[in-house]
Write a protein that holds these residues in place. Structure first.
Motif, PDB file in Angstrom:
ATOM      1  N   PRO A 150     -27.768   9.444   7.930  1.00  0.00           N
ATOM      2  CA  PRO A 150     -27.877   8.221   7.126  1.00  0.00           C
ATOM      3  C   PRO A 150     -26.504   7.692   6.694  1.00  0.00           C
ATOM      4  CG  PRO A 150     -28.571  10.117   5.869  1.00  0.00           C
ATOM      5  CD  PRO A 150     -28.345  10.605   7.263  1.00  0.00           C
ATOM      6  N   VAL A 151     -26.432   6.385   6.486  1.00  0.00           N
ATOM      7  CA  VAL A 151     -25.175   5.752   6.080  1.00  0.00           C
ATOM      8  C   VAL A 151     -25.231   5.450   4.589  1.00  0.00           C
ATOM      9  CG1 VAL A 151     -23.671   3.764   6.425  1.00  0.00           C
ATOM     10  CG2 VAL A 151     -25.008   4.671   8.335  1.00  0.00           C
ATOM     11  N   ASN A 152     -24.175   5.777   3.870  1.00  0.00           N
ATOM     12  CA  ASN A 152     -24.134   5.411   2.456  1.00  0.00           C
ATOM     13  C   ASN A 152     -23.549   4.002   2.321  1.00  0.00           C
ATOM     14  OD1 ASN A 152     -24.027   5.258  -0.274  1.00  0.00           O
ATOM     15  ND2 ASN A 152     -22.798   7.099  -0.590  1.00  0.00           N
ATOM     16  N   PHE A 153     -24.432   3.015   2.393  1.00  0.00           N
ATOM     17  CA  PHE A 153     -23.980   1.621   2.404  1.00  0.00           C
ATOM     18  C   PHE A 153     -23.186   1.264   1.159  1.00  0.00           C
ATOM     19  CE2 PHE A 153     -27.620   1.493   5.286  1.00  0.00           C
ATOM     20  CZ  PHE A 153     -27.082   0.804   6.350  1.00  0.00           C
ATOM     21  N   TYR A 154     -23.630   1.824   0.016  1.00  0.00           N
ATOM     22  CA  TYR A 154     -23.004   1.425  -1.246  1.00  0.00           C
ATOM     23  C   TYR A 154     -21.612   2.022  -1.438  1.00  0.00           C
ATOM     24  CZ  TYR A 154     -27.027  -1.193  -2.806  1.00  0.00           C
ATOM     25  OH  TYR A 154     -28.009  -2.139  -2.920  1.00  0.00           O
ATOM     26  N   SER A 155     -21.127   2.822  -0.474  1.00  0.00           N
ATOM     27  CA  SER A 155     -19.721   3.208  -0.564  1.00  0.00           C
ATOM     28  C   SER A 155     -18.993   2.803   0.711  1.00  0.00           C
ATOM     29  CB  SER A 155     -19.584   4.699  -0.847  1.00  0.00           C
ATOM     30  OG  SER A 155     -20.154   5.439   0.200  1.00  0.00           O
ATOM     31  N   THR A 156     -19.551   1.839   1.436  1.00  0.00           N
ATOM     32  CA  THR A 156     -18.919   1.337   2.653  1.00  0.00           C
ATOM     33  C   THR A 156     -18.630  -0.151   2.476  1.00  0.00           C
ATOM     34  OG1 THR A 156     -20.452   2.823   3.773  1.00  0.00           O
ATOM     35  CG2 THR A 156     -19.113   1.394   5.176  1.00  0.00           C
ATOM     36  N   PRO A 157     -17.492  -0.498   1.870  1.00  0.00           N
ATOM     37  CA  PRO A 157     -17.235  -1.897   1.536  1.00  0.00           C
ATOM     38  C   PRO A 157     -17.255  -2.823   2.755  1.00  0.00           C
ATOM     39  CG  PRO A 157     -15.581  -0.475   0.541  1.00  0.00           C
ATOM     40  CD  PRO A 157     -16.393   0.388   1.440  1.00  0.00           C
ATOM     41  N   ALA A 158     -16.800  -2.343   3.917  1.00  0.00           N
ATOM     42  CA  ALA A 158     -16.622  -3.221   5.073  1.00  0.00           C
ATOM     43  C   ALA A 158     -17.919  -3.898   5.507  1.00  0.00           C
ATOM     44  CB  ALA A 158     -16.043  -2.414   6.230  1.00  0.00           C
ATOM     45  N   ILE A 159     -19.050  -3.264   5.214  1.00  0.00           N
ATOM     46  CA  ILE A 159     -20.319  -3.776   5.711  1.00  0.00           C
ATOM     47  C   ILE A 159     -20.862  -4.925   4.844  1.00  0.00           C
ATOM     48  CG2 ILE A 159     -22.138  -2.463   4.548  1.00  0.00           C
ATOM     49  CD1 ILE A 159     -22.872  -1.462   7.394  1.00  0.00           C
ATOM     50  N   TRP A 160     -20.343  -5.029   3.608  1.00  0.00           N
ATOM     51  CA  TRP A 160     -20.952  -5.956   2.656  1.00  0.00           C
ATOM     52  C   TRP A 160     -20.714  -7.429   2.931  1.00  0.00           C
ATOM     53  CZ3 TRP A 160     -24.918  -4.932  -0.477  1.00  0.00           C
ATOM     54  CH2 TRP A 160     -25.292  -3.593  -0.512  1.00  0.00           C
ATOM     55  N   PRO A 161     -19.557  -7.827   3.472  1.00  0.00           N
ATOM     56  CA  PRO A 161     -19.438  -9.250   3.831  1.00  0.00           C
ATOM     57  C   PRO A 161     -20.555  -9.681   4.774  1.00  0.00           C
ATOM     58  CG  PRO A 161     -17.283  -8.232   3.866  1.00  0.00           C
ATOM     59  CD  PRO A 161     -18.264  -7.128   3.619  1.00  0.00           C
ATOM     60  N   VAL A 162     -20.941  -8.794   5.706  1.00  0.00           N
ATOM     61  CA  VAL A 162     -22.002  -9.130   6.646  1.00  0.00           C
ATOM     62  C   VAL A 162     -23.336  -9.258   5.913  1.00  0.00           C
ATOM     63  CG1 VAL A 162     -23.200  -8.396   8.733  1.00  0.00           C
ATOM     64  CG2 VAL A 162     -20.761  -7.878   8.438  1.00  0.00           C
ATOM     65  N   ILE A 163     -23.636  -8.265   5.046  1.00  0.00           N
ATOM     66  CA  ILE A 163     -24.908  -8.287   4.314  1.00  0.00           C
ATOM     67  C   ILE A 163     -24.987  -9.556   3.455  1.00  0.00           C
ATOM     68  CG2 ILE A 163     -26.269  -7.124   2.532  1.00  0.00           C
ATOM     69  CD1 ILE A 163     -25.155  -4.464   3.552  1.00  0.00           C
ATOM     70  N   ILE A 164     -23.901  -9.847   2.753  1.00  0.00           N
ATOM     71  CA  ILE A 164     -23.908 -11.011   1.870  1.00  0.00           C
ATOM     72  C   ILE A 164     -24.090 -12.292   2.672  1.00  0.00           C
ATOM     73  CG2 ILE A 164     -22.400 -12.404   0.381  1.00  0.00           C
ATOM     74  CD1 ILE A 164     -21.416  -9.722  -0.808  1.00  0.00           C
ATOM     75  N   CYS A 165     -23.396 -12.379   3.794  1.00  0.00           N
ATOM     76  CA  CYS A 165     -23.485 -13.569   4.638  1.00  0.00           C
ATOM     77  C   CYS A 165     -24.910 -13.748   5.183  1.00  0.00           C
ATOM     78  CB  CYS A 165     -22.484 -13.431   5.778  1.00  0.00           C
ATOM     79  SG  CYS A 165     -22.527 -14.780   6.903  1.00  0.00           S
ATOM     80  N   VAL A 166     -25.515 -12.657   5.638  1.00  0.00           N
ATOM     81  CA  VAL A 166     -26.873 -12.740   6.185  1.00  0.00           C
ATOM     82  C   VAL A 166     -27.852 -13.220   5.126  1.00  0.00           C
ATOM     83  CG1 VAL A 166     -28.814 -11.326   6.991  1.00  0.00           C
ATOM     84  CG2 VAL A 166     -26.549 -11.041   8.013  1.00  0.00           C
ATOM     85  N   PHE A 167     -27.767 -12.629   3.924  1.00  0.00           N
ATOM     86  CA  PHE A 167     -28.727 -13.022   2.889  1.00  0.00           C
ATOM     87  C   PHE A 167     -28.470 -14.430   2.381  1.00  0.00           C
ATOM     88  CE2 PHE A 167     -29.936  -8.651   3.024  1.00  0.00           C
ATOM     89  CZ  PHE A 167     -31.282  -8.705   2.747  1.00  0.00           C
ATOM     90  N   ASN A 168     -27.194 -14.818   2.340  1.00  0.00           N
ATOM     91  CA  ASN A 168     -26.880 -16.173   1.919  1.00  0.00           C
ATOM     92  C   ASN A 168     -27.485 -17.182   2.909  1.00  0.00           C
ATOM     93  OD1 ASN A 168     -25.165 -18.122   0.280  1.00  0.00           O
ATOM     94  ND2 ASN A 168     -24.502 -18.534   2.357  1.00  0.00           N
ATOM     95  N   SER A 169     -27.329 -16.905   4.205  1.00  0.00           N
ATOM     96  CA  SER A 169     -27.877 -17.810   5.218  1.00  0.00           C
ATOM     97  C   SER A 169     -29.394 -17.841   5.129  1.00  0.00           C
ATOM     98  CB  SER A 169     -27.474 -17.359   6.622  1.00  0.00           C
ATOM     99  OG  SER A 169     -26.091 -17.364   6.728  1.00  0.00           O
ATOM    100  N   TRP A 170     -29.973 -16.689   5.004  1.00  0.00           N
ATOM    101  CA  TRP A 170     -31.433 -16.554   4.905  1.00  0.00           C
ATOM    102  C   TRP A 170     -31.966 -17.423   3.767  1.00  0.00           C
ATOM    103  CZ3 TRP A 170     -33.883 -13.971   0.694  1.00  0.00           C
ATOM    104  CH2 TRP A 170     -35.242 -13.734   0.842  1.00  0.00           C
ATOM    105  N   LYS A 171     -31.227 -17.398   2.624  1.00  0.00           N
ATOM    106  CA  LYS A 171     -31.700 -18.117   1.462  1.00  0.00           C
ATOM    107  C   LYS A 171     -31.487 -19.624   1.591  1.00  0.00           C
ATOM    108  CE  LYS A 171     -31.276 -17.884  -3.542  1.00  0.00           C
ATOM    109  NZ  LYS A 171     -32.587 -18.004  -4.106  1.00  0.00           N
ATOM    110  N   TRP A 172     -30.384 -20.036   2.190  1.00  0.00           N
ATOM    111  CA  TRP A 172     -30.030 -21.456   2.149  1.00  0.00           C
ATOM    112  C   TRP A 172     -30.405 -22.240   3.388  1.00  0.00           C
ATOM    113  CZ3 TRP A 172     -28.834 -24.134  -1.992  1.00  0.00           C
ATOM    114  CH2 TRP A 172     -28.399 -23.440  -3.124  1.00  0.00           C
ATOM    115  N   VAL A 173     -30.712 -21.564   4.488  1.00  0.00           N
ATOM    116  CA  VAL A 173     -30.878 -22.287   5.748  1.00  0.00           C
ATOM    117  C   VAL A 173     -32.022 -23.302   5.669  1.00  0.00           C
ATOM    118  CG1 VAL A 173     -32.369 -20.609   6.914  1.00  0.00           C
ATOM    119  CG2 VAL A 173     -30.829 -22.017   8.240  1.00  0.00           C
ATOM    120  N   GLY A 174     -33.112 -22.931   5.037  1.00  0.00           N
ATOM    121  CA  GLY A 174     -34.248 -23.842   4.951  1.00  0.00           C
ATOM    122  C   GLY A 174     -33.908 -25.085   4.149  1.00  0.00           C
TER     123      GLY A 174
END
Lengths: 308, 524
Positions: A155-179
């Motif tokens: 398993p990956v400890n996402f909450y201590s892997t900063p590099a992955i968060w720009p992607v997560i934030i970008c995906v959720f931002n798009s998901w929320k605003w695209v409509g």
């Protein structure tokens, strides 16, 4: 000067009704947007409750010091701009694609249904989204790590892997605003004269050719306006989004901290109105400079597309 | 031509629409603040005029209650559904006793951080408000948010004034003026684990006195109930280091700055930063081990669930005795136990719950008289704090209260009104709650040990910038370190470097200066 005034008074006489209709909006902008700007003086004052906004003593640039004293100022400014650029690019691009696809659906009910489903995330509060994200990514009971464990993976400890968060934030931002963003593009596409499409279809243009040569050029002004408006907010981090997704997790701050979250965290204990005003002042001035530059460039290329 | 005109129109219309949209969204908070502050100056002037005339009547000696007044009070909490019923009942009493009515306004938990300071800058007319150390009472007082109570308090609330201890009065004093009425209910610095013995395995020895005991208990819980998190940790940050320090007789300089400590048993204590504390490496090694053992979640700092202990998802929580009392009432069958691990228990500052009079108050005399009544009259206190007997609460034979329906009304959020004499215990709280507190009370000696420092209030005016930067570093680097997420050695070095860049040396020097002055003043 007098000529300008004369032309204005002539204009006024000529379009009395239009001026009357614009008046409420004008007054509203004046009261809600221009009058509060006087509050910007707070950024240069040591605020006291009993002396009020204008009675408090001046203290120069003292209020700005905390933003830059420990070297974080540059990091959070950079983060804010990069996140906004990334989010601007992805969410607008997706919104255009979604809008074109939806407008090519010809079954009326299916079209409405698709549109509603895509718009739905816009109505979900970031607080709830933050809980979703915790449910997906936390180390012990998170869905993703659960799947990985079941598949025999580490398993990956996402909450201590900063590099992955720009992607997560970008995906959720798009998901929320695209409509929400696509609604505006759909409106623009609907405004395109259908005769042009029909003529092109008769001449043998495929659907992709029609999109490339008719739809996209027709909505270009809308795209540029939307982008310019977003650029005008480039130093404003979406506080709700960052705060609810990242929370108080210090390990991720270097990759996820924007001006708004940094200010919130630094001043939560010690709400100093002057210092918060200083942060807003900094954001506003930089936003103003950036929008002026970008608008100037757009104007230089094609004056029709500029905002003003 | 036509096409060009059309695109222009479209972009303009869009611009207009978007501008209005932005306005509605981002403009609202800042604009409302400034718009109302324009009205502030006029009301402040009116307030001054009325207090001048009232001052004249005060010299006559007695409060004039011939005119009915409507008082307004602000508290921080979410408004309960039953507030209207409570108000109606209370106002009947107040009308009769003091010829006034009281309207209570609530600032919800979701917005208090922004809205509470704005209360005092908006110029809104109101009389009383809840305040507290955690709401920045001292800082707000220094910036002129409250009325000075030098004359009002002894004149219009004489009984309350007489009951206050010297320590409480000293804590209420900022720059030589009384700015609040502190609570009359004693609370203690005691802190420690509350835990469920039923979750531990049979191998547990039942002891809970030291950090090693916590570790043994958690080991046992982890083995017997792997589905439960042994220690309740969530996004508000770890409490372990605070307990570690207080367990050694150390105290923090400021509740908002838990990264500077001093030894309360020393004659002239020295302020040190967390990273200079001699045992910090032992602490971090222990936390690293606890984290490896899985005593808490690897994602705790992003977990916003604050109810894990009361819902059975966590076994042990570190907090104060009142939190424990709450848990015993909520989950009576789980037999929560409590252990204080603070070496030298002292009173918490009485200003941790206090009442302030707003600068804009039109009737500060009546407000103070009301406060006097609330803190001395059992009937009024009950109606104010617990609501309507039989509707919102019931009493048992020994005078303990039970809340009828927590969704209707629990107790008032004006916690400052509680006094040792009038306050009632909740039915179901174990007898231990009283005996333990009596035991602490009997051991406290005024002006000695930790008790000597309860009136020390750190004034951060000279180091606001550095303190803000340090608070940020604390959260960004210390919290993950104290939870064992980052390496104990390199993480500590990193934390120290960041703290120094943020200017902690200046903050420590300032704290030392103020503490020395405090000690010198106490010695006189």
């Amino acid at each position: 000067m007098s000529r300008h005034f004369k032309s204005f008074s002539e204009e006024f006489k000529k379009h009395k009704a239009l001026f009357a209709m614009a008046a409420p909006a004008f007054v509203l902008v004046l009261i809600m947007q221009y009058l509060p700007m006087t509050g910007l003086v707070l950024a240069f004052k040591s605020y006291r409750y009993d002396k009020g906004v204008f009675g408090s003593a001046w203290n120069g640039f003292e209020n700005f010091r905390y933003l830059f004293s420990s070297g974080t100022g540059w990091l959070i400014t950079k983060n804010t701009i990069l996140y906004n650029l990334l989010n601007l690019f992805t969410s607008q691009l997706l919104a255009i694609i979604v809008a074109i696809m939806i407008s090519e659906i010809h079954l009326k009910y299916f079209k409405k249904f698709t549109q509603s489903v895509i718009l739905l995330p816009y109505f979900i509060s970031w607080v709830v989204v933050g809980v979703f994200i915790f449910g997906l990514f936390n180390y012990e009971t998170g869905m993703i790590d659960g799947i990985m464990k079941a598949a025999g993976q580490q398993p990956v400890n996402f909450y201590s892997t900063p590099a992955i968060w720009p992607v997560i934030i970008c995906v959720f931002n798009s998901w929320k605003w695209v409509g929400y963003n696509s609604v505006i593009y759909i409106a623009a596409i609907t405004g395109v004269d259908s005769e042009i499409h029909e003529a092109a279809a008769i001449d043998g243009a495929t659907i992709f050719q029609r999109i490339k040569y008719i739809t996209i050029p027709s909505i270009r002004p809308t795209i540029i306006t939307m982008i310019l408006l977003q650029v005008g907010r480039i130093l404003r981090g979406d506080f709700e989004m960052f705060y609810q997704i990242v929370g108080n997790n210090g390990q991720l701050f270097n990759a996820t901290d924007v001006i708004d979250t940094y200010v919130f965290r630094s001043l939560l204990q010690n709400a100093d109105i002057g210092m918060t005003a200083a942060a807003t002042f900094y954001q506003s001035v930089l936003c103003f400079v950036i929008i002026m530059i970008v608008n100037g460039i757009v104007k230089h290329i094609d004056a029709d597309y500029a905002l003003f | 031509m036509l096409k060009k005109g059309k695109t222009r129109m479209l972009s303009l219309a869009l611009t207009a629409a978007m501008t209005v949209g932005c306005m509605a969204g981002c403009g609202s908070s800042s604009s409302s603040a400034t718009a109302t502050s324009a009205a502030a100056s006029s009301t402040a002037a009116a307030g001054a005029a009325s207090s001048a005339s009232a001052g004249a009547s005060a010299t006559a000696g007695k409060l004039d209650t011939s005119k009915e007044v409507d008082l307004v009070m602000y508290v921080v909490s979410d408004r309960p559904a039953g507030q209207d019923v409570v108000d109606e009942n209370l106002n009947k009493l107040l009308k009769e006793k003091l010829n006034c009515t009281l309207k209570i306004n609530w600032i919800g938990w979701a917005e208090y951080a922004n809205k509470y300071p704005l209360l005092f800058s908006s110029g809104e007319q109101f009389d009383m408000a809840y305040s507290a150390t955690w709401l920045n009472f001292a800082n707000l007082a220094r910036k002129g948010a409250f009325k000075s109570l030098n004359d009002l308090w002894p004149t219009y609330a004489p009984d309350n004034f007489a009951m206050q201890s010297d320590a409480a009065k000293q804590q209420a004093t900022i720059d030589g003026q009384y700015y609040c009425v502190p609570t009359l209910l004693s609370t203690y610095t005691a802190y420690g684990p509350m835990y469920r013995p039923d979750l531990a395995g049979s191998d547990w020895d039942g002891k809970m006195e030291t950090f090693d005991d916590i570790e043994k208990y958690c080991d046992s819980v982890k083995a017997a109930h792997p589905e439960v998190e042994p220690i309740d940790m969530y996004s508000s940050g770890p409490e372990t280091f605070l307990l570690w320090e207080e367990n050694k007789g150390m105290e923090y300089v400021d509740n908002g700055a838990r990264f500077m400590w001093y030894d309360t048993s020393a004659a002239n204590p020295k302020v040190i930063a967390s990273y200079d504390e001699p045992t910090v490496t032992d602490f971090l090694t222990m936390m690293d081990r606890w984290c490896q053992k899985g005593f808490w979640s690897m994602s705790a700092l992003s977990d916003t669930d604050s109810t894990k202990t009361q819902n059975g998802k966590a076994a042990l929580k570190i907090h104060n005795i009142d939190t424990w009392a709450g848990l015993t009432v909520q989950q009576p069958t789980w037999n929560f136990k409590y252990a204080n691990m603070v070496k030298d228990v002292a009173h918490l500052p009485y200003t941790q719950d206090c009442m302030v009079i707003s600068n804009t108050s039109q009737n500060p005399e009546r407000a103070m008289a009301l406060w006097n009544l609330l803190t001395t009259d059992q009937e009024v206190y009950d109606a104010f704090y617990y609501g309507v007997l039989g509707t919102t609460y019931t009493l048992n034979d020994s005078g303990q209260f039970t809340i009828t329906d927590p969704n209707l009304y629990s107790t008032s959020a004006m916690w400052a009104v509680r006094t040792n004499k009038l306050n009632r215990n909740q039915a179901g709280v174990p007898e231990e709650y009283n005996t333990v507190r009596q035991d602490w009370e009997s051991k406290i000696k005024a002006g000695q040990g930790a008790e000597k420092y309860t009136s020390f209030v750190f004034d951060s005016t000279n180091v606001t910038t550095e303190l803000a930067a340090c608070q940020n570093v604390e959260q960004q680097y210390w919290w993950p370190l104290a939870l064992g997420y980052t390496d104990a050695t390199s993480g500590l070095a990193d934390y120290k470097a960041k703290m120094q860049a943020a200017g902690i040396d200046k903050v420590v020097a300032e704290a030392q200066k103020q503490l020395d002055a405090y000690v010198a003043a106490q010695g006189k």
